[in-house]
Design a protein around this motif. Structure first.
Motif, PDB file in Angstrom:
ATOM      1  N   LEU A 123     -22.471 -37.152 -36.598  1.00 19.69           N
ATOM      2  CA  LEU A 123     -23.831 -37.662 -36.790  1.00 19.69           C
ATOM      3  C   LEU A 123     -24.777 -36.482 -36.884  1.00 19.69           C
ATOM      4  N   ARG A 124     -25.871 -36.677 -37.579  1.00 17.80           N
ATOM      5  CA  ARG A 124     -26.911 -35.663 -37.664  1.00 17.80           C
ATOM      6  C   ARG A 124     -28.219 -36.266 -37.190  1.00 17.80           C
ATOM      7  N   LEU A 125     -28.713 -35.739 -36.089  1.00 18.67           N
ATOM      8  CA  LEU A 125     -29.983 -36.197 -35.563  1.00 18.67           C
ATOM      9  C   LEU A 125     -31.112 -35.346 -36.125  1.00 18.67           C
ATOM     10  N   SER A 126     -32.253 -35.987 -36.332  1.00 24.01           N
ATOM     11  CA  SER A 126     -33.448 -35.284 -36.783  1.00 24.01           C
ATOM     12  C   SER A 126     -34.572 -35.503 -35.782  1.00 24.01           C
ATOM     13  N   CYS A 127     -35.418 -34.504 -35.662  1.00 25.71           N
ATOM     14  CA  CYS A 127     -36.597 -34.580 -34.800  1.00 25.71           C
ATOM     15  C   CYS A 127     -37.785 -34.116 -35.626  1.00 25.71           C
ATOM     16  N   ALA A 128     -38.614 -35.054 -36.040  1.00 24.22           N
ATOM     17  CA  ALA A 128     -39.777 -34.740 -36.860  1.00 24.22           C
ATOM     18  C   ALA A 128     -41.003 -34.584 -35.975  1.00 24.22           C
ATOM     19  N   THR A 129     -41.731 -33.504 -36.194  1.00 24.74           N
ATOM     20  CA  THR A 129     -42.899 -33.176 -35.376  1.00 24.74           C
ATOM     21  C   THR A 129     -44.166 -33.341 -36.192  1.00 24.74           C
ATOM     22  N   SER A 130     -45.182 -33.923 -35.582  1.00 19.75           N
ATOM     23  CA  SER A 130     -46.468 -34.067 -36.243  1.00 19.75           C
ATOM     24  C   SER A 130     -47.583 -33.885 -35.211  1.00 19.75           C
ATOM     25  N   GLY A 131     -48.809 -33.845 -35.728  1.00 18.24           N
ATOM     26  CA  GLY A 131     -49.946 -33.661 -34.833  1.00 18.24           C
ATOM     27  C   GLY A 131     -50.368 -32.212 -34.778  1.00 18.24           C
ATOM     28  N   ARG A 132     -50.720 -31.769 -33.596  1.00 20.65           N
ATOM     29  CA  ARG A 132     -51.190 -30.397 -33.409  1.00 20.65           C
ATOM     30  C   ARG A 132     -49.972 -29.473 -33.341  1.00 20.65           C
ATOM     31  N   ILE A 133     -49.560 -29.009 -34.482  1.00 19.06           N
ATOM     32  CA  ILE A 133     -48.338 -28.204 -34.563  1.00 19.06           C
ATOM     33  C   ILE A 133     -48.694 -26.734 -34.410  1.00 19.06           C
ATOM     34  N   PHE A 134     -48.083 -26.103 -33.469  1.00 21.51           N
ATOM     35  CA  PHE A 134     -48.334 -24.694 -33.218  1.00 21.51           C
ATOM     36  C   PHE A 134     -47.384 -23.854 -34.057  1.00 21.51           C
ATOM     37  N   SER A 135     -47.748 -22.626 -34.198  1.00 23.04           N
ATOM     38  CA  SER A 135     -46.940 -21.757 -35.046  1.00 23.04           C
ATOM     39  C   SER A 135     -45.823 -21.073 -34.281  1.00 23.04           C
ATOM     40  N   ASN A 136     -45.719 -21.353 -32.990  1.00 22.91           N
ATOM     41  CA  ASN A 136     -44.684 -20.697 -32.215  1.00 22.91           C
ATOM     42  C   ASN A 136     -44.255 -21.628 -31.087  1.00 22.91           C
ATOM     43  N   TYR A 137     -43.275 -22.450 -31.352  1.00 19.96           N
ATOM     44  CA  TYR A 137     -42.812 -23.357 -30.312  1.00 19.96           C
ATOM     45  C   TYR A 137     -41.294 -23.492 -30.375  1.00 19.96           C
ATOM     46  N   ALA A 138     -40.733 -23.696 -29.228  1.00 25.47           N
ATOM     47  CA  ALA A 138     -39.296 -23.919 -29.104  1.00 25.47           C
ATOM     48  C   ALA A 138     -39.026 -25.421 -29.001  1.00 25.47           C
TER      49      ALA A 138
ATOM     50  N   GLY B  13     -19.352 -25.244 -30.204  1.00 25.05           N
ATOM     51  CA  GLY B  13     -18.320 -25.357 -31.222  1.00 25.05           C
ATOM     52  C   GLY B  13     -18.294 -26.706 -31.910  1.00 25.05           C
ATOM     53  N   ARG B  14     -19.002 -27.682 -31.366  1.00 28.74           N
ATOM     54  CA  ARG B  14     -19.040 -29.019 -31.974  1.00 28.74           C
ATOM     55  C   ARG B  14     -20.438 -29.367 -32.493  1.00 28.74           C
ATOM     56  N   PHE B  15     -21.466 -28.953 -31.783  1.00 29.79           N
ATOM     57  CA  PHE B  15     -22.838 -29.265 -32.159  1.00 29.79           C
ATOM     58  C   PHE B  15     -23.523 -28.007 -32.695  1.00 29.79           C
ATOM     59  N   THR B  16     -24.442 -28.211 -33.646  1.00 28.37           N
ATOM     60  CA  THR B  16     -25.235 -27.114 -34.189  1.00 28.37           C
ATOM     61  C   THR B  16     -26.688 -27.545 -34.279  1.00 28.37           C
ATOM     62  N   ILE B  17     -27.561 -26.746 -33.674  1.00 30.47           N
ATOM     63  CA  ILE B  17     -28.988 -27.003 -33.766  1.00 30.47           C
ATOM     64  C   ILE B  17     -29.585 -26.104 -34.842  1.00 30.47           C
ATOM     65  N   SER B  18     -30.514 -26.644 -35.612  1.00 35.47           N
ATOM     66  CA  SER B  18     -31.157 -25.869 -36.665  1.00 35.47           C
ATOM     67  C   SER B  18     -32.557 -26.418 -36.877  1.00 35.47           C
ATOM     68  N   ARG B  19     -33.352 -25.727 -37.668  1.00 35.94           N
ATOM     69  CA  ARG B  19     -34.711 -26.206 -37.912  1.00 35.94           C
ATOM     70  C   ARG B  19     -35.184 -25.837 -39.302  1.00 35.94           C
ATOM     71  N   ASP B  20     -36.076 -26.650 -39.824  1.00 29.30           N
ATOM     72  CA  ASP B  20     -36.735 -26.401 -41.099  1.00 29.30           C
ATOM     73  C   ASP B  20     -38.233 -26.457 -40.803  1.00 29.30           C
TER      74      ASP B  20
ATOM     75  N   MET C 275     -23.863 -33.037 -35.068  1.00 30.76           N
ATOM     76  CA  MET C 275     -22.874 -33.314 -34.035  1.00 30.76           C
ATOM     77  C   MET C 275     -21.556 -33.682 -34.699  1.00 30.76           C
ATOM     78  N   ASN C 276     -20.561 -32.847 -34.498  1.00 31.50           N
ATOM     79  CA  ASN C 276     -19.233 -33.068 -35.070  1.00 31.50           C
ATOM     80  C   ASN C 276     -18.210 -33.315 -33.967  1.00 31.50           C
ATOM     81  N   THR C 277     -17.083 -33.846 -34.361  1.00 37.69           N
ATOM     82  CA  THR C 277     -15.993 -34.115 -33.421  1.00 37.69           C
ATOM     83  C   THR C 277     -16.524 -34.816 -32.166  1.00 37.69           C
ATOM     84  N   LEU C 278     -17.238 -35.872 -32.391  1.00 37.59           N
ATOM     85  CA  LEU C 278     -17.868 -36.585 -31.284  1.00 37.59           C
ATOM     86  C   LEU C 278     -16.830 -37.221 -30.372  1.00 37.59           C
ATOM     87  N   LYS C 279     -17.172 -37.271 -29.111  1.00 38.79           N
ATOM     88  CA  LYS C 279     -16.312 -37.839 -28.073  1.00 38.79           C
ATOM     89  C   LYS C 279     -17.043 -38.991 -27.372  1.00 38.79           C
ATOM     90  N   PRO C 280     -16.295 -39.899 -26.780  1.00 37.06           N
ATOM     91  CA  PRO C 280     -16.963 -40.995 -26.044  1.00 37.06           C
ATOM     92  C   PRO C 280     -17.939 -40.490 -24.989  1.00 37.06           C
TER      93      PRO C 280
END
Length: 125
Positions: A18-33, A66-73, A83-88
């Protein structure tokens, strides 16, 4: 204020992806984790992964390495969790969260100021 909306959850068989997405809106700062957490029924909200604003720094909890990868655009104000090779045992509500700051070493839920509403991930055996 900052708003976060997760999507991409669902029901998948063990070994699937599965691939989860997290979309951010509002007061978006230029430097956030941004971090991903998960919470199974009756359990605490646990850290899964985090990523710095630049995307260079990432952290993962041991059980997903080794199973999950976080990334951002940043052009789309969106953070992803592949999320790959998902487990119960990955079954949980997954939340994304964000905070101001450089780096990505924010591993506690209390480190984050803004949270999404969560998306359910269910992995069947």
């Amino acid at each position: 204020q900052v708003q976060l909306v997760e999507s991409g959850g669902g029901l998948v068989q063990a070994g699937g992806s599965l691939r989860l997405s997290c979309a951010t809106s509002g007061r978006i700062f230029s430097n956030y984790a941004t971090g991903w957490f998960r919470q199974a029924p009756g359990k605490e909200r646990d850290f899964v992964a985090s990523i710095s604003w630049s995307g260079i720094s990432t952290y993962y909890t041991q059980s997903v390495k080794g199973r999950f990868t976080i990334s951002r655009d940043n052009a789309k104000n969106t953070v992803f969790l592949q999320m790959n090779t998902l487990k119960p045992e990955d079954t949980a509500v997954y939340y994304c969260a964000t905070r101001l700051g450089s780096g990505a070493y924010y591993l506690q839920a209390s480190d984050y100021n803004y949270w999404g509403q969560g998306t359910q991930v269910t992995v069947s055996s």
